[in-house]
Design a protein around this motif. Structure first.
Motif, mmCIF file in Angstrom:
data_model
loop_
_atom_site.group_PDB
_atom_site.id
_atom_site.type_symbol
_atom_site.label_atom_id
_atom_site.label_comp_id
_atom_site.label_asym_id
_atom_site.label_seq_id
_atom_site.Cartn_x
_atom_site.Cartn_y
_atom_site.Cartn_z
ATOM 1 N N HIS A 1 -6.160 0.161 -1.212
ATOM 2 C CA HIS A 1 -7.564 -0.142 -0.951
ATOM 3 C C HIS A 1 -8.454 0.683 -1.875
ATOM 4 O O HIS A 1 -8.476 1.921 -1.798
ATOM 5 N N HIS B 1 2.617 -1.743 4.654
ATOM 6 C CA HIS B 1 2.015 -0.402 4.779
ATOM 7 C C HIS B 1 3.082 0.642 5.143
ATOM 8 O O HIS B 1 3.102 1.729 4.595
ATOM 9 N N ASP C 1 -3.827 3.531 2.802
ATOM 10 C CA ASP C 1 -3.379 3.664 4.197
ATOM 11 C C ASP C 1 -1.898 3.340 4.394
ATOM 12 O O ASP C 1 -1.471 3.077 5.515
ATOM 13 N N HIS D 1 0.810 -1.232 0.000
ATOM 14 C CA HIS D 1 0.000 0.000 0.000
ATOM 15 C C HIS D 1 0.837 1.273 0.000
ATOM 16 O O HIS D 1 1.876 1.338 0.651
#
Ligand code: AMP
Ligand code: MN
Ligand code: MN
Ligand code: MN
Length: 272
Positions: A37, A245, A12, A7
């Motif tokens: 996402h 992330h 996020d 991501h």
């Protein structure tokens, strides 16, 4: 080496898409997919397109199946396909409405301006629960992100808002219509019984789904073996990703997830 799940700050994650590609180069990845996402804007922002590593289009769709919120990954689709664009607009609208409602609920708990603060942290229209979790930590209502989920944002808690995400069938058929492949993300993270997981896989396959993440983020050897066997049982291709992330919140760094078991059929074989 490959990594088909991570991501950027377009959802996020902490890094820019270009920053992730630079990292990917450093660690020697040859094939990657940025799977933010419900958005492909990060992928589209890569200009000029990266040529020394293979970057295929990806997305992690939030999906409703029965009472469960699931994640379905789309890989290697046509980013300009109208059905896909329409689906992403639906997701964006659902996400925005949910974020406003989460903001209202947190306001009822006495936390003023939660929505506005989450917007600032997100810096994009993809406002996610992790942004609200960070706001809760910042104001001292939660001691860490995990705590913010268990106390406020997780299923059944005060600020959990059921969201009209795409249903499983629409998500999968949209990815397939756009020429891509649908993959069940991190199948062990939904708290499904074995029977329910089998039921999900059957519904997923009926809609045209073809892959499952055998390796996703931090997993034990036993967990990998469990899903690896399941991929054989249901004749699904195997995917693998770090679900990276940021260095702070991800146990597994970019491209550092475990290897796929040798008996699995890698989904990327057809692309290389
Ligand atoms: P959203 O798509 O806005 O519902 O947010 C889902 C994201 O929140 C997941 O992709 C994770 O990155 C993060 N997340 C979900 N559950 C937790 C948890 N218990 N603790 C920390 N982060 C979580
Ligand atoms: Mn996430
Ligand atoms: Mn996920
Ligand atoms: Mn993910």
């Amino acid at each position: 080496m490959i990594d088909l799940h991570f991501h950027s700050h377009f959802s996020d994650g902490a890094l820019t898409p270009q920053g992730l590609i630079n990292k990917a180069r450093q660690v020697g990845l040859e094939l990657v997919s940025l799977t933010d996402h419900d958005t492909i804007d990060g992928y589209l922002s890569l200009r000029p397109p990266v040529t020394d590593i293979m970057v295929i289009p990806g997305v992690e769709l939030s999906v409703r199946w029965k009472k469960y919120d699931l994640h379905i990954i789309g890989l290697n689709f046509d980013v300009a396909h109208p059905a896909l664009k329409e689906a992403l607009i639906h997701q964006r609208n659902s996400r925005k409405a949910r974020a406003e409602e989460i903001g209202r609920r947190l306001e009822q708990l006495g936390l003023k301006g939660a929505y506005e603060q989450a917007c600032i942290l997100a810096g994009s229209p993809q406002i996610g629960r992790p942004h609200f979790a960070q706001v809760l930590v910042n104001v001292g209502l939660a001691k860490d992100l995990q705590h913010a989920f268990t106390r406020f944002l997780g299923r059944g808690r005060m600020a959990y808002v059921p969201t009209p995400w795409l249903d499983l069938e629409s998500a999968v058929t949209t990815i397939v219509k756009a020429g891509g492949q649908a993959v069940i993300a991190h199948p062990l993270k939904y708290g499904l019984t074995r029977t329910k997981l089998h039921e999900l896989i059957r519904a997923f396959k009926t809609s045209g789904g073809s892959g499952i993440e055998v390796v996703s983020g931090a997993m034990t050897e036993l967990q990998i073996e469990t899903i690896g066997r399941l991929s054989l049982l249901f004749d699904l291709q195997a995917s693998s990703g770090s679900d990276y992330h940021s260095d702070n919140i991800s146990m597994v760094k970019l491209g550092c997830q475990s290897l796929l078991p040798e008996y699995c059929r890698p989904i990327w074989r057809q692309w290389m």
